[in-house]
Scaffold this active site. Sequence first.
Site, PDB file in Angstrom:
ATOM      1  N   THR A  52       0.831  -1.203   0.000  1.00 37.72           N
ATOM      2  CA  THR A  52       0.000   0.000   0.000  1.00 37.72           C
ATOM      3  C   THR A  52       0.872   1.263   0.000  1.00 37.72           C
ATOM      4  OG1 THR A  52      -0.153  -0.163   2.403  1.00 37.72           O
ATOM      5  CG2 THR A  52      -1.935  -1.144   1.108  1.00 37.72           C
ATOM      6  N   ARG A  53       1.730   1.326  -0.993  1.00 40.52           N
ATOM      7  CA  ARG A  53       2.657   2.451  -1.126  1.00 40.52           C
ATOM      8  C   ARG A  53       3.348   2.336  -2.480  1.00 40.52           C
ATOM      9  NH1 ARG A  53       7.497  -0.186  -0.562  1.00 40.52           N
ATOM     10  NH2 ARG A  53       7.469  -2.057   0.734  1.00 40.52           N
ATOM     11  N   LEU A  54       4.119   3.356  -2.801  1.00 41.77           N
ATOM     12  CA  LEU A  54       4.999   3.253  -3.957  1.00 41.77           C
ATOM     13  C   LEU A  54       6.186   2.360  -3.613  1.00 41.77           C
ATOM     14  CD1 LEU A  54       5.091   6.944  -5.238  1.00 41.77           C
ATOM     15  CD2 LEU A  54       3.757   5.039  -6.122  1.00 41.77           C
TER      16      LEU A  54
END
Length: 435
Positions: A52-54
């Site tokens: 849930t992130r780059l």
Amino acid sequence: EEAPAPGMSNTLREQMGAAAVNAARAIDYVGAGTVEFLLAPDQQFYFMEMNTRLQVEHPVTEMITGQDLVAWQLHVAAGKPLLVKQQDLKISGHAFETRIYAEDPYHDFLPSIGQIKHLQRPATNEHVRIDTGISQGDEISMYYDPMIAKLIVWDHDRNSALRRLQQALADYQIVGVKTNISLLQTITKLPEFSQCQLTTQFIDQHQQQLLIPPKQNVYEILALASLYTLLVNRQQQQSHAQQSADPFSPWYYADAWQLNLEHTQSLQFNLAGEDYTLHIQHYADHFQLLIPENGSDQLQKFCVSGNLELATHELIAIIDDKQINVSVIPNHHEYNLFYGGQQHQITLQTASDRYEQEQTSGDHLLAPMPGTVVAILTKVGEAVTKGNALMVIEAMKMEHTIYAPSSGTIKALPFQVGDRVDEGTQLLEFTQESE
């Protein structure tokens, strides 16, 4: 990392994209996220995880799409809609990303800690991007991940981008800590890499080419190091002469003058663990190097001359009519030679260096890296056998175990759990068992 993935068809890319979107919708996810899949040989793919992130490799996507994913992430977090739709996105060209690590690939990827004494990055432009947070003079500590920079390149096709990557790696210079730059350069030049024969076992499959230090042209490096030393000495003597009351005093000549003898001197170097003694004859416009061949009485002879720009670290050398342009960055008595896309390290040995080596070559073990003692697995007076684990050092999220080099007895343990140790520190005293 690279994008687009070699060998991926448009159909497969669309299927993976649709599966990623469906996964996000299934959990009502809003924000930047990355879905990862495993691809089987039959081109079937399987969900592995969602972050849930780059990810660290997001720049390759930005380079081939022209989009700023970090800005997108902030835009969505502020509750605003994206400014583009999926059909607006296009792939253009090819991008590579390499992670520059402060580590030593040739010694089990041990983290490297210390001060950045010299830092020269490739020139950045539309083809070359560098994401980093370090500057020359910074300290690389034991408390963070050893990644210190990301080098990203882009061009119109994979082969062109690969050539740009190789040139950018050749232009990247870091002195003060070990890095994986030479390893990355070697990887990019393997035929299997350029031919996209890539697997997750790539390094294991090519250990002989990748994890053994590249073979060096020993005599060429010795000649370059000798020429650098001689020219530095000459420039220093000339500078001292100009600042003195008698600039024409013969005491400022750096030509190894001896009464009724040839102008000869000796230099000693250590290269890749081997000691070399060079004999140098001074002439008006050049030097003659005499280098003994290993294991024989034969001498390699070289005629060398050149010009050194200390301000820019550039050495232009002529070795037997062959011109070599090289950058030489000194770090105490260690010289870092950058040429041919590789970094070569060689140490000038002085009398005090040799004495110190003799004093530190006893029956004890030294810390391979700066770190913290996290475990002591032995005690004073204990008899141990070769291979027994004695101590564990931790740095940069990695643990390194110190093993007994032979059978013997623990004589002294000067450190406790939690103590900080520097690289080269004597960790314990060890009496080797007599044979």
